[in-house]
Design a protein around this motif. Structure first.
Motif, PDB file in Angstrom:
ATOM      1  N   LEU A  64      -8.605  51.724 -16.660  1.00  0.00           N
ATOM      2  CA  LEU A  64      -7.237  51.270 -16.433  1.00  0.00           C
ATOM      3  C   LEU A  64      -7.021  49.861 -16.975  1.00  0.00           C
ATOM      4  CD1 LEU A  64      -6.534  52.661 -12.858  1.00  0.00           C
ATOM      5  CD2 LEU A  64      -5.661  53.504 -15.038  1.00  0.00           C
ATOM      6  N   ARG A  65      -7.988  48.978 -16.797  1.00  0.00           N
ATOM      7  CA  ARG A  65      -7.884  47.626 -17.352  1.00  0.00           C
ATOM      8  C   ARG A  65      -7.813  47.670 -18.882  1.00  0.00           C
ATOM      9  NH1 ARG A  65     -12.349  44.211 -13.893  1.00  0.00           N
ATOM     10  NH2 ARG A  65     -11.318  44.430 -11.868  1.00  0.00           N
ATOM     11  N   PHE A  66      -8.636  48.507 -19.462  1.00  0.00           N
ATOM     12  CA  PHE A  66      -8.645  48.641 -20.918  1.00  0.00           C
ATOM     13  C   PHE A  66      -7.295  49.141 -21.425  1.00  0.00           C
ATOM     14  CE2 PHE A  66      -9.593  51.162 -24.762  1.00  0.00           C
ATOM     15  CZ  PHE A  66     -10.048  50.138 -25.571  1.00  0.00           C
ATOM     16  N   LEU A  67      -6.741  50.160 -20.792  1.00  0.00           N
ATOM     17  CA  LEU A  67      -5.429  50.681 -21.177  1.00  0.00           C
ATOM     18  C   LEU A  67      -4.336  49.625 -20.991  1.00  0.00           C
ATOM     19  CD1 LEU A  67      -5.563  54.320 -19.799  1.00  0.00           C
ATOM     20  CD2 LEU A  67      -5.693  53.581 -22.177  1.00  0.00           C
ATOM     21  N   PHE A  68      -4.414  48.880 -19.904  1.00  0.00           N
ATOM     22  CA  PHE A  68      -3.446  47.819 -19.655  1.00  0.00           C
ATOM     23  C   PHE A  68      -3.515  46.757 -20.753  1.00  0.00           C
ATOM     24  CE2 PHE A  68      -2.403  43.690 -17.762  1.00  0.00           C
ATOM     25  CZ  PHE A  68      -1.072  43.932 -17.428  1.00  0.00           C
ATOM     26  N   LEU A  69      -4.728  46.371 -21.147  1.00  0.00           N
ATOM     27  CA  LEU A  69      -4.885  45.385 -22.207  1.00  0.00           C
ATOM     28  C   LEU A  69      -4.365  45.894 -23.547  1.00  0.00           C
ATOM     29  CD1 LEU A  69      -8.373  43.845 -21.400  1.00  0.00           C
ATOM     30  CD2 LEU A  69      -6.132  42.766 -21.170  1.00  0.00           C
ATOM     31  N   ILE A  70      -4.561  47.156 -23.822  1.00  0.00           N
ATOM     32  CA  ILE A  70      -4.038  47.737 -25.063  1.00  0.00           C
ATOM     33  C   ILE A  70      -2.513  47.690 -25.063  1.00  0.00           C
ATOM     34  CG2 ILE A  70      -3.762  49.900 -26.339  1.00  0.00           C
ATOM     35  CD1 ILE A  70      -6.642  50.533 -25.680  1.00  0.00           C
ATOM     36  N   ILE A  71      -1.895  48.043 -23.941  1.00  0.00           N
ATOM     37  CA  ILE A  71      -0.432  48.026 -23.843  1.00  0.00           C
ATOM     38  C   ILE A  71       0.096  46.610 -23.976  1.00  0.00           C
ATOM     39  CG2 ILE A  71       1.504  48.446 -22.275  1.00  0.00           C
ATOM     40  CD1 ILE A  71      -0.112  50.884 -21.246  1.00  0.00           C
ATOM     41  N   VAL A  72      -0.536  45.660 -23.312  1.00  0.00           N
ATOM     42  CA  VAL A  72      -0.109  44.261 -23.403  1.00  0.00           C
ATOM     43  C   VAL A  72      -0.260  43.768 -24.840  1.00  0.00           C
ATOM     44  CG1 VAL A  72      -0.682  41.910 -22.703  1.00  0.00           C
ATOM     45  CG2 VAL A  72      -0.528  43.713 -20.983  1.00  0.00           C
ATOM     46  N   PHE A  73      -1.388  44.072 -25.471  1.00  0.00           N
ATOM     47  CA  PHE A  73      -1.611  43.662 -26.847  1.00  0.00           C
ATOM     48  C   PHE A  73      -0.542  44.239 -27.779  1.00  0.00           C
ATOM     49  CE2 PHE A  73      -3.463  44.492 -31.030  1.00  0.00           C
ATOM     50  CZ  PHE A  73      -3.738  43.194 -31.423  1.00  0.00           C
ATOM     51  N   TYR A  74      -0.182  45.496 -27.570  1.00  0.00           N
ATOM     52  CA  TYR A  74       0.829  46.153 -28.396  1.00  0.00           C
ATOM     53  C   TYR A  74       2.171  45.429 -28.289  1.00  0.00           C
ATOM     54  CZ  TYR A  74       4.225  49.628 -29.883  1.00  0.00           C
ATOM     55  OH  TYR A  74       5.279  50.266 -30.489  1.00  0.00           O
TER      56      TYR A  74
ATOM     57  N   LEU B 288       6.317  41.620 -30.305  1.00  0.00           N
ATOM     58  CA  LEU B 288       7.130  40.430 -30.076  1.00  0.00           C
ATOM     59  C   LEU B 288       6.896  39.403 -31.174  1.00  0.00           C
ATOM     60  CD1 LEU B 288       9.011  38.780 -28.206  1.00  0.00           C
ATOM     61  CD2 LEU B 288       6.950  37.900 -27.131  1.00  0.00           C
ATOM     62  N   ILE B 289       5.646  39.168 -31.508  1.00  0.00           N
ATOM     63  CA  ILE B 289       5.322  38.194 -32.553  1.00  0.00           C
ATOM     64  C   ILE B 289       5.867  38.656 -33.903  1.00  0.00           C
ATOM     65  CG2 ILE B 289       3.417  37.170 -33.873  1.00  0.00           C
ATOM     66  CD1 ILE B 289       1.850  37.088 -31.233  1.00  0.00           C
ATOM     67  N   SER B 290       5.716  39.928 -34.213  1.00  0.00           N
ATOM     68  CA  SER B 290       6.196  40.412 -35.507  1.00  0.00           C
ATOM     69  C   SER B 290       7.716  40.388 -35.595  1.00  0.00           C
ATOM     70  CB  SER B 290       5.672  41.811 -35.794  1.00  0.00           C
ATOM     71  OG  SER B 290       6.200  42.736 -34.875  1.00  0.00           O
ATOM     72  N   SER B 291       8.404  40.605 -34.482  1.00  0.00           N
ATOM     73  CA  SER B 291       9.870  40.548 -34.529  1.00  0.00           C
ATOM     74  C   SER B 291      10.372  39.116 -34.634  1.00  0.00           C
ATOM     75  CB  SER B 291      10.479  41.238 -33.311  1.00  0.00           C
ATOM     76  OG  SER B 291      10.175  40.511 -32.140  1.00  0.00           O
ATOM     77  N   VAL B 292       9.670  38.174 -34.022  1.00  0.00           N
ATOM     78  CA  VAL B 292      10.094  36.773 -34.083  1.00  0.00           C
ATOM     79  C   VAL B 292       9.872  36.200 -35.475  1.00  0.00           C
ATOM     80  CG1 VAL B 292       9.569  34.451 -33.250  1.00  0.00           C
ATOM     81  CG2 VAL B 292       9.791  36.319 -31.622  1.00  0.00           C
ATOM     82  N   PHE B 293       8.725  36.484 -36.070  1.00  0.00           N
ATOM     83  CA  PHE B 293       8.384  35.906 -37.363  1.00  0.00           C
ATOM     84  C   PHE B 293       8.688  36.824 -38.534  1.00  0.00           C
ATOM     85  CE2 PHE B 293       5.577  33.629 -34.387  1.00  0.00           C
ATOM     86  CZ  PHE B 293       6.046  32.345 -34.624  1.00  0.00           C
ATOM     87  N   GLY B 294       9.150  38.031 -38.285  1.00  0.00           N
ATOM     88  CA  GLY B 294       9.485  38.948 -39.365  1.00  0.00           C
ATOM     89  C   GLY B 294       8.288  39.479 -40.111  1.00  0.00           C
TER      90      GLY B 294
END
Length: 91
Positions: A6-16, A21-27
């Motif tokens: 569950l921790r691993f899945l949570f980290l994957i979702i957070v990373f995604y 967010l970073i790609s939308s801010v910086f294009g």
């Protein structure tokens, strides 16, 4: 064991979501198409529009350059294939 999964899945979702967010801010990762304005004489983008005609038999739109052409009764008809042209000539 389940808590690690569950921790691993949570980290994957957070990373995604952080990556999105970073790609939308910086294009990052977006392909931008050039803005085409047909009425802009200063534009260096050329818009090529093919002239298309509607096949009177099947109703498909076909480019004039690729069409099978037939003249009948002083009018030019454009067909998508020789089969459509033959059906037209039979009627």
């Amino acid at each position: 064991m389940i808590s690690y999964i569950l921790r691993f899945l949570f980290l994957i979702i957070v990373f995604y979501f952080v990556q999105r967010l970073i790609s939308s801010v910086f294009g990052i990762g977006r392909r931008r198409r050039p803005e085409v304005r047909e009425n802009n004489p200063n534009s260096n983008v050329t818009v090529k529009r093919e002239q298309v005609e509607k096949d009177p038999v099947c109703g498909m739109f076909v480019a004039r350059e690729a069409a099978v052409i037939q003249e009948k009764g002083g009018k030019t008809y454009y067909f998508c294939s020789e089969e459509c042209r033959d059906k037209f000539l039979k009627d």
